[in-house]
Every structure is written in structure tokens, then in C-alpha cells.
Design a protein around this motif. Structure first.
Motif, PDB file in Angstrom:
ATOM      1  N   THR A 235       0.829  -1.200   0.000  1.00 58.57           N
ATOM      2  CA  THR A 235       0.000   0.000   0.000  1.00 58.57           C
ATOM      3  C   THR A 235       0.865   1.253   0.000  1.00 58.57           C
ATOM      4  OG1 THR A 235      -1.473  -1.261   1.392  1.00 58.57           O
ATOM      5  CG2 THR A 235      -2.005   1.071   1.130  1.00 58.57           C
ATOM      6  N   PHE A 236       2.011   1.165   0.647  1.00 58.81           N
ATOM      7  CA  PHE A 236       2.759   2.401   0.859  1.00 58.81           C
ATOM      8  C   PHE A 236       4.037   2.536   0.052  1.00 58.81           C
ATOM      9  CE2 PHE A 236       0.187   1.757   4.665  1.00 58.81           C
ATOM     10  CZ  PHE A 236      -0.641   2.858   4.508  1.00 58.81           C
ATOM     11  N   ILE A 237       4.925   1.575   0.101  1.00 64.11           N
ATOM     12  CA  ILE A 237       6.233   1.822  -0.498  1.00 64.11           C
ATOM     13  C   ILE A 237       6.551   0.810  -1.586  1.00 64.11           C
ATOM     14  CG2 ILE A 237       8.727   1.954  -0.070  1.00 64.11           C
ATOM     15  CD1 ILE A 237       7.949   2.720   2.838  1.00 64.11           C
ATOM     16  N   MET A 238       6.861   1.273  -2.782  1.00 64.69           N
ATOM     17  CA  MET A 238       7.440   0.393  -3.794  1.00 64.69           C
ATOM     18  C   MET A 238       8.824   0.918  -4.128  1.00 64.69           C
ATOM     19  SD  MET A 238       4.219  -0.700  -6.088  1.00 64.69           S
ATOM     20  CE  MET A 238       4.863  -2.232  -6.684  1.00 64.69           C
ATOM     21  N   ARG A 239       8.901   1.951  -4.950  1.00 65.62           N
ATOM     22  CA  ARG A 239      10.187   2.601  -5.177  1.00 65.62           C
ATOM     23  C   ARG A 239      10.068   4.026  -4.663  1.00 65.62           C
ATOM     24  NH1 ARG A 239      13.784   0.497  -9.611  1.00 65.62           N
ATOM     25  NH2 ARG A 239      14.877   2.444  -9.230  1.00 65.62           N
ATOM     26  N   THR A 240      11.069   4.475  -3.974  1.00 63.48           N
ATOM     27  CA  THR A 240      11.035   5.853  -3.477  1.00 63.48           C
ATOM     28  C   THR A 240      12.080   6.722  -4.176  1.00 63.48           C
ATOM     29  OG1 THR A 240      12.540   5.230  -1.736  1.00 63.48           O
ATOM     30  CG2 THR A 240      10.202   5.238  -1.179  1.00 63.48           C
ATOM     31  N   ASP A 241      12.919   6.072  -5.005  1.00 64.99           N
ATOM     32  CA  ASP A 241      13.984   6.835  -5.657  1.00 64.99           C
ATOM     33  C   ASP A 241      13.608   7.319  -7.044  1.00 64.99           C
ATOM     34  OD1 ASP A 241      13.858   4.221  -6.558  1.00 64.99           O
ATOM     35  OD2 ASP A 241      16.015   4.052  -6.916  1.00 64.99           O
ATOM     36  N   VAL A 242      12.459   6.871  -7.567  1.00 68.00           N
ATOM     37  CA  VAL A 242      12.046   7.267  -8.916  1.00 68.00           C
ATOM     38  C   VAL A 242      10.551   7.568  -8.928  1.00 68.00           C
ATOM     39  CG1 VAL A 242      13.810   5.958 -10.195  1.00 68.00           C
ATOM     40  CG2 VAL A 242      11.689   4.817  -9.509  1.00 68.00           C
ATOM     41  N   VAL A 243      10.126   8.320  -9.916  1.00 70.27           N
ATOM     42  CA  VAL A 243       8.697   8.601 -10.086  1.00 70.27           C
ATOM     43  C   VAL A 243       8.042   7.384 -10.725  1.00 70.27           C
ATOM     44  CG1 VAL A 243       7.119   9.969 -11.506  1.00 70.27           C
ATOM     45  CG2 VAL A 243       8.892  11.097 -10.172  1.00 70.27           C
ATOM     46  N   THR A 244       6.971   6.884 -10.133  1.00 70.58           N
ATOM     47  CA  THR A 244       6.330   5.691 -10.688  1.00 70.58           C
ATOM     48  C   THR A 244       4.948   5.998 -11.271  1.00 70.58           C
ATOM     49  OG1 THR A 244       5.444   5.098  -8.536  1.00 70.58           O
ATOM     50  CG2 THR A 244       7.552   4.120  -9.137  1.00 70.58           C
ATOM     51  N   VAL A 245       4.575   7.263 -11.225  1.00 72.66           N
ATOM     52  CA  VAL A 245       3.310   7.671 -11.854  1.00 72.66           C
ATOM     53  C   VAL A 245       3.488   9.100 -12.366  1.00 72.66           C
ATOM     54  CG1 VAL A 245       2.253   8.406  -9.655  1.00 72.66           C
ATOM     55  CG2 VAL A 245       0.794   7.736 -11.551  1.00 72.66           C
ATOM     56  N   THR A 246       2.949   9.368 -13.559  1.00 76.49           N
ATOM     57  CA  THR A 246       3.084  10.717 -14.132  1.00 76.49           C
ATOM     58  C   THR A 246       2.045  11.641 -13.502  1.00 76.49           C
ATOM     59  OG1 THR A 246       1.454  10.327 -15.850  1.00 76.49           O
ATOM     60  CG2 THR A 246       3.736   9.678 -16.359  1.00 76.49           C
ATOM     61  N   PRO A 247       2.182  12.949 -13.699  1.00 72.65           N
ATOM     62  CA  PRO A 247       1.150  13.867 -13.176  1.00 72.65           C
ATOM     63  C   PRO A 247      -0.224  13.633 -13.798  1.00 72.65           C
ATOM     64  CG  PRO A 247       3.153  15.073 -13.755  1.00 72.65           C
ATOM     65  CD  PRO A 247       3.334  13.671 -14.259  1.00 72.65           C
ATOM     66  N   TRP A 248      -0.279  12.938 -14.943  1.00 73.29           N
ATOM     67  CA  TRP A 248      -1.592  12.617 -15.527  1.00 73.29           C
ATOM     68  C   TRP A 248      -1.990  11.171 -15.204  1.00 73.29           C
ATOM     69  CZ3 TRP A 248       2.807  13.799 -18.283  1.00 73.29           C
ATOM     70  CH2 TRP A 248       3.376  12.811 -19.071  1.00 73.29           C
ATOM     71  N   LEU A 249      -1.310  10.620 -14.191  1.00 72.26           N
ATOM     72  CA  LEU A 249      -1.675   9.322 -13.615  1.00 72.26           C
ATOM     73  C   LEU A 249      -1.485   8.122 -14.539  1.00 72.26           C
ATOM     74  CD1 LEU A 249      -4.754  10.277 -11.372  1.00 72.26           C
ATOM     75  CD2 LEU A 249      -2.358  10.023 -10.722  1.00 72.26           C
ATOM     76  N   SER A 250      -0.453   8.165 -15.354  1.00 78.01           N
ATOM     77  CA  SER A 250      -0.035   6.952 -16.074  1.00 78.01           C
ATOM     78  C   SER A 250       1.135   6.328 -15.317  1.00 78.01           C
ATOM     79  CB  SER A 250       0.437   7.301 -17.488  1.00 78.01           C
ATOM     80  OG  SER A 250      -0.638   7.741 -18.273  1.00 78.01           O
ATOM     81  N   PRO A 251       1.191   5.003 -15.280  1.00 74.07           N
ATOM     82  CA  PRO A 251       2.332   4.372 -14.589  1.00 74.07           C
ATOM     83  C   PRO A 251       3.649   4.635 -15.317  1.00 74.07           C
ATOM     84  CG  PRO A 251       0.664   2.737 -15.213  1.00 74.07           C
ATOM     85  CD  PRO A 251       0.259   4.024 -15.839  1.00 74.07           C
ATOM     86  N   VAL A 252       4.721   4.746 -14.547  1.00 80.44           N
ATOM     87  CA  VAL A 252       6.069   4.771 -15.124  1.00 80.44           C
ATOM     88  C   VAL A 252       6.715   3.461 -14.665  1.00 80.44           C
ATOM     89  CG1 VAL A 252       8.232   6.047 -15.362  1.00 80.44           C
ATOM     90  CG2 VAL A 252       6.128   7.278 -14.778  1.00 80.44           C
ATOM     91  N   VAL A 253       7.117   2.634 -15.629  1.00 80.24           N
ATOM     92  CA  VAL A 253       7.502   1.253 -15.310  1.00 80.24           C
ATOM     93  C   VAL A 253       8.990   1.149 -15.005  1.00 80.24           C
ATOM     94  CG1 VAL A 253       7.464  -1.138 -16.112  1.00 80.24           C
ATOM     95  CG2 VAL A 253       5.662   0.449 -16.836  1.00 80.24           C
ATOM     96  N   TRP A 254       9.303   0.724 -13.799  1.00 80.91           N
ATOM     97  CA  TRP A 254      10.672   0.477 -13.358  1.00 80.91           C
ATOM     98  C   TRP A 254      10.729  -0.913 -12.740  1.00 80.91           C
ATOM     99  CZ3 TRP A 254      14.475   4.346 -13.664  1.00 80.91           C
ATOM    100  CH2 TRP A 254      14.035   5.659 -13.852  1.00 80.91           C
ATOM    101  N   GLU A 255      11.912  -1.510 -12.774  1.00 81.74           N
ATOM    102  CA  GLU A 255      12.110  -2.761 -12.048  1.00 81.74           C
ATOM    103  C   GLU A 255      11.750  -2.518 -10.569  1.00 81.74           C
ATOM    104  OE1 GLU A 255      12.517  -5.584 -13.031  1.00 81.74           O
ATOM    105  OE2 GLU A 255      13.501  -6.796 -11.503  1.00 81.74           O
ATOM    106  N   GLY A 256      11.003  -3.454  -9.996  1.00 82.91           N
ATOM    107  CA  GLY A 256      10.613  -3.303  -8.600  1.00 82.91           C
ATOM    108  C   GLY A 256       9.241  -2.688  -8.420  1.00 82.91           C
ATOM    109  N   THR A 257       8.564  -2.367  -9.537  1.00 82.25           N
ATOM    110  CA  THR A 257       7.225  -1.767  -9.398  1.00 82.25           C
ATOM    111  C   THR A 257       6.106  -2.691  -9.865  1.00 82.25           C
ATOM    112  OG1 THR A 257       7.272  -0.739 -11.590  1.00 82.25           O
ATOM    113  CG2 THR A 257       8.132   0.575  -9.744  1.00 82.25           C
TER     114      THR A 257
END
Ligand code: UD2
Length: 298
Positions: free
Chosen positions: A21-43
């Protein structure tokens, strides 16, 4: 009111872990300001995603252009794609070339099909690169519409190193360019800066800088994208204008106006000459080091 499951619904219960619910990646943006996912390893959970999409029996087309001496990149591209690109899915790979006899024979996985199509060469590499939009538009219109679900359009001077799979699927998919995002403010992005071009993005505008070497989505959306970029490229050409980075500039303009529904991190197109940034846990696809002077027509 009691909610009941449909009789034939399959519950996908592959994941042993509850979603966080709370933490996946904290070092990168995982969602854009228009609420599309940004795909990184670990997400994402690859197994879970595959189980969802395999049930849908989808097919994925990919295009790759190898014109002139660029046929030298095909072997590694195709061999590594077999290992990492949508393993387990129906993949239709379209190779566009002016030298069909130089397309290597590689053993294909089950569910893979390879199609070789002739395209003309050109005196200028810029035209070879930019004309891809027109050719992909025609391919979708003539063959893929209502036959194929998704399409990815990839640079040939590249290799796969890690999984590129169902986590990348979306209606309109763009890849963040590895060379720009880590160092530059957007005012320094190499967008087309002349207002006379239909690829124009003014200073202070734009979202990410996306690469021309990988993009995709469902066939309807990619048809819109390629049709628009081709039309704008040709309208510019009629005025004697060529955008700073050819079709990549037009793609950036398109993605700025029509926000991608999924954004892939630079894991999905790295460059071999660059050291990994700390945020990069896995390079999945990467451009090889090439000698431009030796391989381009001019
Ligand atoms: C960048 C982009 C590329 C394109 C170009 C601007 C990345 C990693 N690459 O790469 O996609 O937007 O800028 O036009 O984002 N090709 C041939 N034969 C040729 C020349 C090109 O087949 O003689 C094809 C080939 O598929 C190649 C692609 O066009 O991968 C792009 O050309 P490039 O790789 O030389 O362009 P580059 O490295 O400047």
C-alpha cells in the motif's frame, strides 16, 4: 447489496505477497502527473501480469528497420529478442529492409513469426529513420488492424538484456530517453524549437524527452500516432523544414499533446556507452555502440 462473482470468473491468485500500500520505489517517479504508470524494475509483478495477459490470448507485432549496412545489427537484435521480448506470447516480428538476402536465419520460438518486407534505401539516414512512420502506418492499415492487439516499433542497432514483457502493454506507450532525463532541465531537451515546424515545443513546455528508438501501444493508437507524425513530417518537408531529430521530434510533440497511458523508464532503452545510473536496476534493451560514419549512407 451483495456483490457476486460472475460464474466463470477466474481469480488470479499467483502473487504470494499482498500488494504494497505504501512503499514500492522511493527513488524514482512511478506515476506521471496525468496518472499513467512509469515502469521500473521493482514496481510490478511479472508473473501476475503475464497470467492476466496470457488469458486474453493477445498478439504483439514488432517492427524493426535494417536499411543499408544496418542489416549487421539484425542477428543480435533477433537472437536476444527471442530470449527476452514477450516470452510465451504470440509475437509477429516485421523486418523492413532493402537487403532481404542479409536477413539472418535465426531459430524462432513457438508462437513467433518473422516477416521480411522490402523498403527502399535513401541517400540520407534522416529520411530512412523518419520514413518509418509512414511504413508503420501502412502496415497497420493494410495488415494489422483487427488482427493484432499491440505493436512496438524498435531501433535495430540494439540488443535485449532483460525481460521486456506484458508490464509494458498500454494504449499509448512511450520510453523515456536515457540520454536526457538524468542530466537536463526540460529547457535543454532537444525538442524542435522553431515555431515554424509542426514538431515545435516551446521552452518551458513538454513533459519528458521520449526516444524515437522505441514506442508502441495498441494498433489503433499507434495508427493515430504514425499517421500524425507522418503528416506533420511531410507538411514540414513541403516547407523545406526538417525537425531537429526527425520523427523523434514529431513523436515528442505527439506525446506531449496526447499523453502516453504508460511510460517506460530508460531501462527499456539504455545506451551501451553510458554507465548505469543508480536508479537503473536492470537494463532490458540497449543501443549498441556504433560507428556512425562507417554505417550511415552519408
Ligand atoms: C536516434 C533515435 C532514433 C531516431 C533518430 C532520429 C534512439 C535510441 N534512437 O537514433 O530512433 O529517432 O535518433 O532520426 O532513440 N536506419 C537504418 N539504416 C540507416 C539509418 C537508420 O536502417 O542507414 C534505421 C535503423 O532501424 C536505426 C534507426 O533507423 O535503428 C534510427 O537510426 P539511427 O540509430 O542511426 O539513429 P540515432 O542513433 O541518431
Amino acid at each position: 447489496k451483495k456483490h457476486t462473482l460472475q460464474k466463470n470468473t477466474k481469480i488470479i491468485n499467483i502473487s504470494k505477497k499482498k500488494p504494497q500500500t505504501f512503499i514500492m520505489r522511493t527513488d524514482v517517479v512511478t506515476v506521471t502527473p496525468w496518472l499513467s504508470p512509469v515502469v521500473w524494475e521493482g514496481t510490478f509483478n511479472a508473473e501476475l501480469l503475464d497470467s492476466i495477459y496470457l488469458q486474453k490470448n493477445i498478439s504483439i507485432a514488432a517492427t524493426v528497420f535494417a536499411v543499408g549496412k544496418y542489416t549487421m545489427f539484425l542477428k543480435d537484435f533477433l537472437l536476444t529478442a527471442q530470449q527476452h521480448f514477450f516470452v510465451g506470447f504470440h509475437v509477429h516480428m516485421y523486418v523492413f529492409t532493402d537487403r532481404p538476402s542479409e536477413v539472418p536465419t535465426v531459430p524462432l520460438r513457438a508462437n513467433w513469426k518473422l516477416f521480411v518486407r522490402m523498403v527502399p534505401n535513401s541517400r540520407r539516414w534522416q529520411i530512412i529513420s523518419a520514413r518509418r512512420m509512414e511504413i508503420i502506418q501502412t502496415l497497420i492499415e493494410d495488415e494489422l488492424m483487427n488482427q493484432t492487439d499491440y505493436i512496438f516499433c524498435l531501433d535495430v542497432d540494439s540488443r535485449f538484456h532483460g525481460r521486456w514483457g506484458s508490464e509494458s502493454l498500454g494504449a499509448l506507450v512511450a520510453v523515456i530517453h536515457p540520454g536526457q532525463e538524468f542530466t537536463y532541465d526540460r529547457s535543454r531537451f532537444p525538442y524542435e524549437r522553431h515555431a515554424s515546424s509542426s514538431a515545435f515545443i516551446a521552452s518551458g513546455q513538454g513533459d519528458f524527452y521520449y526516444c524515437g528508438g522505441a514506442f508502441g501501444g495498441n494498433v489503433q493508437e499507434v495508427l493515430q500516432l504514425t499517421t500524425t507524425c507522418r503528416r506533420n513530417y511531410e507538411a514540414d518537408a513541403a516547407k523545406g523544414i526538417e525537425a531537429a531529430w526527425q520523427e523523434e521530434s514529431h513523436l515528442n510533440r505527439y506525446m506531449w499533446i496526447n499523453k502516453p497511458t504508460k511510460v517506460l523508464s530508460p531501462e527499456y532503452l539504455w545506451q551501451d556507452f553510458k554507465a548505469w545510473e543508480p536508479e537503473i536496476r536492470l537494463v532490458r534493451f540497449s543501443g549498441v555502440v556504433k560507428n556512425y560514419a562507417a554505417i550511415r549512407p552519408n
